[in-house]
Design an enzyme around this catalytic site. Structure first.
Site, PDB file in Angstrom:
ATOM      1  N   ASN A  43       0.791  -1.153   0.022  1.00 36.70           N
ATOM      2  CA  ASN A  43      -0.024  -0.107  -0.024  1.00 36.70           C
ATOM      3  C   ASN A  43       0.691   1.385  -0.017  1.00 36.70           C
ATOM      4  O   ASN A  43       0.531   2.292  -0.606  1.00 36.70           O
ATOM      5  CB  ASN A  43      -0.736   0.043   1.282  1.00 36.70           C
ATOM      6  CG  ASN A  43      -1.473   1.302   1.401  1.00 36.70           C
ATOM      7  OD1 ASN A  43      -2.164   1.977   0.674  1.00 36.70           O
ATOM      8  ND2 ASN A  43      -1.240   1.966   2.320  1.00 36.70           N
ATOM      9  N   SER A  53      -3.285   3.196  -8.903  1.00 38.03           N
ATOM     10  CA  SER A  53      -3.925   4.528  -8.940  1.00 38.03           C
ATOM     11  C   SER A  53      -4.766   4.750 -10.307  1.00 38.03           C
ATOM     12  O   SER A  53      -4.003   4.286 -11.247  1.00 38.03           O
ATOM     13  CB  SER A  53      -2.773   5.767  -8.794  1.00 38.03           C
ATOM     14  OG  SER A  53      -3.297   7.060  -8.985  1.00 38.03           O
ATOM     15  N   TYR A  94       4.730   9.490 -10.948  1.00 39.00           N
ATOM     16  CA  TYR A  94       3.854   8.747 -10.271  1.00 39.00           C
ATOM     17  C   TYR A  94       3.003   7.741 -11.110  1.00 39.00           C
ATOM     18  O   TYR A  94       2.620   6.659 -10.662  1.00 39.00           O
ATOM     19  CB  TYR A  94       3.106   9.868  -9.604  1.00 39.00           C
ATOM     20  CG  TYR A  94       1.678   9.266  -8.607  1.00 39.00           C
ATOM     21  CD1 TYR A  94       2.239   8.527  -7.505  1.00 39.00           C
ATOM     22  CD2 TYR A  94       0.356   9.189  -8.923  1.00 39.00           C
ATOM     23  CE1 TYR A  94       1.208   7.832  -6.457  1.00 39.00           C
ATOM     24  CE2 TYR A  94      -0.259   8.451  -8.099  1.00 39.00           C
ATOM     25  CZ  TYR A  94      -0.143   8.144  -6.929  1.00 39.00           C
ATOM     26  OH  TYR A  94      -1.312   7.489  -6.349  1.00 39.00           O
ATOM     27  N   ALA A 147       3.545   6.920 -14.090  1.00 39.30           N
ATOM     28  CA  ALA A 147       4.547   5.854 -14.894  1.00 39.30           C
ATOM     29  C   ALA A 147       4.719   4.806 -13.685  1.00 39.30           C
ATOM     30  O   ALA A 147       4.641   3.635 -14.180  1.00 39.30           O
ATOM     31  CB  ALA A 147       5.569   6.463 -15.227  1.00 39.30           C
ATOM     32  N   LYS A 180       2.755   3.865 -11.255  1.00 40.34           N
ATOM     33  CA  LYS A 180       1.688   3.052 -10.884  1.00 40.34           C
ATOM     34  C   LYS A 180       1.287   2.134 -12.264  1.00 40.34           C
ATOM     35  O   LYS A 180       0.966   0.864 -12.096  1.00 40.34           O
ATOM     36  CB  LYS A 180       0.557   3.862 -10.721  1.00 40.34           C
ATOM     37  CG  LYS A 180       0.704   4.507  -9.594  1.00 40.34           C
ATOM     38  CD  LYS A 180       1.091   3.676  -8.066  1.00 40.34           C
ATOM     39  CE  LYS A 180       0.865   4.240  -6.768  1.00 40.34           C
ATOM     40  NZ  LYS A 180       1.095   3.339  -5.575  1.00 40.34           N
TER      41      LYS A 180
HETATM   42  N1  NAP Z   1      -4.979   9.200  -1.442  1.00 37.88           N
HETATM   43  C1  NAP Z   1      -5.215   9.166  -2.649  1.00 37.88           C
HETATM   44  O1  NAP Z   1      -5.975  10.094  -3.316  1.00 37.88           O
HETATM   45  C2  NAP Z   1      -4.730   7.929  -3.538  1.00 37.88           C
HETATM   46  C3  NAP Z   1      -5.367   7.790  -4.889  1.00 37.88           C
HETATM   47  C4  NAP Z   1      -4.921   6.710  -5.589  1.00 37.88           C
HETATM   48  C5  NAP Z   1      -3.816   5.821  -5.096  1.00 37.88           C
HETATM   49  N2  NAP Z   1      -3.012   6.182  -3.864  1.00 37.88           N
HETATM   50  C6  NAP Z   1      -2.353   5.159  -3.309  1.00 37.88           C
HETATM   51  O2  NAP Z   1      -2.769   4.672  -2.009  1.00 37.88           O
HETATM   52  C7  NAP Z   1      -1.649   4.287  -1.246  1.00 37.88           C
HETATM   53  C8  NAP Z   1      -1.884   4.870   0.103  1.00 37.88           C
HETATM   54  O3  NAP Z   1      -2.178   6.470   0.080  1.00 37.88           O
HETATM   55  P1  NAP Z   1      -2.656   7.186   1.280  1.00 37.88           P
HETATM   56  O4  NAP Z   1      -3.125   8.251   0.482  1.00 37.88           O
HETATM   57  O5  NAP Z   1      -3.370   6.084   2.173  1.00 37.88           O
HETATM   58  O6  NAP Z   1      -1.110   7.644   1.612  1.00 37.88           O
HETATM   59  P2  NAP Z   1      -0.982   8.645   3.018  1.00 37.88           P
HETATM   60  O7  NAP Z   1      -2.169   8.986   3.533  1.00 37.88           O
HETATM   61  O8  NAP Z   1      -0.154   9.609   2.448  1.00 37.88           O
HETATM   62  O9  NAP Z   1      -0.382   7.519   3.917  1.00 37.88           O
HETATM   63  C9  NAP Z   1       0.943   6.946   3.706  1.00 37.88           C
HETATM   64  C10 NAP Z   1       1.391   5.801   4.361  1.00 37.88           C
HETATM   65  O10 NAP Z   1       2.234   5.115   3.891  1.00 37.88           O
HETATM   66  C11 NAP Z   1       3.610   5.302   4.816  1.00 37.88           C
HETATM   67  N3  NAP Z   1       4.825   5.312   4.136  1.00 37.88           N
HETATM   68  C12 NAP Z   1       5.294   6.176   3.163  1.00 37.88           C
HETATM   69  N4  NAP Z   1       6.654   6.204   2.787  1.00 37.88           N
HETATM   70  C13 NAP Z   1       6.742   4.965   3.290  1.00 37.88           C
HETATM   71  C14 NAP Z   1       8.168   4.153   3.332  1.00 37.88           C
HETATM   72  N5  NAP Z   1       9.300   4.703   2.396  1.00 37.88           N
HETATM   73  N6  NAP Z   1       8.197   2.999   3.967  1.00 37.88           N
HETATM   74  C15 NAP Z   1       7.257   2.606   4.823  1.00 37.88           C
HETATM   75  N7  NAP Z   1       6.102   3.732   4.754  1.00 37.88           N
HETATM   76  C16 NAP Z   1       5.813   4.153   4.239  1.00 37.88           C
HETATM   77  C17 NAP Z   1       3.337   6.302   5.715  1.00 37.88           C
HETATM   78  O11 NAP Z   1       4.044   6.175   7.132  1.00 37.88           O
HETATM   79  P3  NAP Z   1       4.634   7.425   8.051  1.00 37.88           P
HETATM   80  O12 NAP Z   1       3.399   8.234   8.226  1.00 37.88           O
HETATM   81  O13 NAP Z   1       5.199   6.851   9.132  1.00 37.88           O
HETATM   82  O14 NAP Z   1       5.753   8.112   7.020  1.00 37.88           O
HETATM   83  C18 NAP Z   1       1.711   6.381   5.973  1.00 37.88           C
HETATM   84  O15 NAP Z   1       1.433   4.990   6.696  1.00 37.88           O
HETATM   85  C19 NAP Z   1      -0.601   4.616  -2.118  1.00 37.88           C
HETATM   86  O16 NAP Z   1       0.252   3.844  -2.621  1.00 37.88           O
HETATM   87  C20 NAP Z   1      -0.962   5.851  -3.230  1.00 37.88           C
HETATM   88  O17 NAP Z   1      -0.293   6.043  -4.223  1.00 37.88           O
HETATM   89  C21 NAP Z   1      -3.725   7.082  -2.947  1.00 37.88           C
END
Ligand code: NAP
Length: 253
Positions: A89, A145, A158, A160, A162
């Site tokens: 994730n 994504s 980003y 690319a 995904k």
């Molecule tokens: N939110 C959106 O609109 C959206 C849309 C499409 C896809 N996505 C995808 O969904 C996934 C989750 O997104 P989210 O929005 O839930 O993210 P988020 O709220 O920014 O949370 C990110 C999480 O990932 C952890 N993290 C980041 N880099 C890390 C690393 N190098 N090692 C270990 N943990 C790491 C963070 O831990 P810490 O807080 O400890 O750093 C946090 O738990 C991602 O792959 C994102 O690309 C999100």
């Protein structure tokens, strides 16, 4: 419901956002959850405390670091004895607008994004799959994504990364099915998490809400629901699938 009773699931980036909602959803179904996070221990501890059940644990490792990838999977297997499900994730999203960026910034945005969003997922999938092959199979579900399909004009790395994640997952679905390991992808649109709210101005947010006929973003729980489906026993034949969770904002044929 106990659909995942006694199953162990490792969720990267599970302290906040979609990962946190996914941890909650698996724990409610009886799974033991390994919560990975990078830096925000307070958020990770809050996530852990909120989970039903006693057997969950925190694992603080930076998945962009190759040594830490190996330590993470090794420690989870040592702690729980087995790893049944990997949810890739954690991901990052960095602005790098081609109209206004230096060569160095552009290049490092690509390197950093691919390090976390693709290479870490590839390496964690290898470590998990080699363990699962010896222990009767498993599930790998990765979070991609909508940007992989419709383009990310100011974050091309980003989009690319995904798109590459999707292609890699589909290759792995073919290779790993004979080993009883099923691989799926969930591709959310904008989801109400820190990642989305940090990058949006109020005007962008307003425009974005108009993209979906639902006139809202996804909730993290809605993405978690699709992840759980792909990890479930009866979804085996859905291996190789990419599930869109984008409120009909981008429909691909
Ligand atoms: N939110 C959106 O609109 C959206 C849309 C499409 C896809 N996505 C995808 O969904 C996934 C989750 O997104 P989210 O929005 O839930 O993210 P988020 O709220 O920014 O949370 C990110 C999480 O990932 C952890 N993290 C980041 N880099 C890390 C690393 N190098 N090692 C270990 N943990 C790491 C963070 O831990 P810490 O807080 O400890 O750093 C946090 O738990 C991602 O792959 C994102 O690309 C999100």
């Amino acid at each position: 419901m106990n659909n995942f009773k006694n199953k162990t699931v490792l969720i990267t980036g599970a302290s906040r956002g979609i990962g946190k909602a996914t941890a909650q959803a698996f724990a409610e179904q009886g799974a033991k959850v390994a919560i990975n996070f990078r830096s925000n221990r307070k958020a990770a501890e809050e996530t852990l405390r909120a989970l039903p059940g006693e057997e969950h644990a925190l694992f603080q490792y930076d998945i962009s670091n190759e040594d830490e990838q190996q330590q993470l999977v090794g420690e989870v297997i040592k702690h729980f004895g087995i790893l049944d499900i990997l949810v890739n994730n954690a991901g990052i999203s960095i602005e790098h607008d081609i109209e206004s960026i230096s060569f160095e910034e552009w290049s490092s945005a690509f390197k950093d994004t691919f390090q976390t969003n693709l290479f870490a997922v590839a390496n964690l999938s290898l470590l998990a799959a080699q363990h699962m092959m010896k222990h009767g199979g498993g599930r790998i579900v990765s979070v991609s994504s909508r940007g992989a399909f419709r383009g990310e004009p100011t974050k091309p790395a980003y989009g690319a990364s995904k798109a590459a994640l999707n292609a890699m997952s589909q290759s792995l679905a073919k290779k790993l099915a004979p080993h009883g390991i099923y691989v799926g992808v969930v591709a959310p649109g904008f989801t109400e998490t820190d990642m989305a709210s940090k990058t949006l101005t109020p005007v962008e947010r307003e425009n974005l809400l108009r993209e979906s006929p639902f006139k809202r973003m996804a909730q993290p729980e809605e993405v978690a629901h699709a992840i759980l489906f792909l990890a479930s026993e009866k979804a085996a034949y859905s291996s190789g699938t990419i599930i869109d969770v984008n409120g009909a904002s981008y429909l691909r044929s």
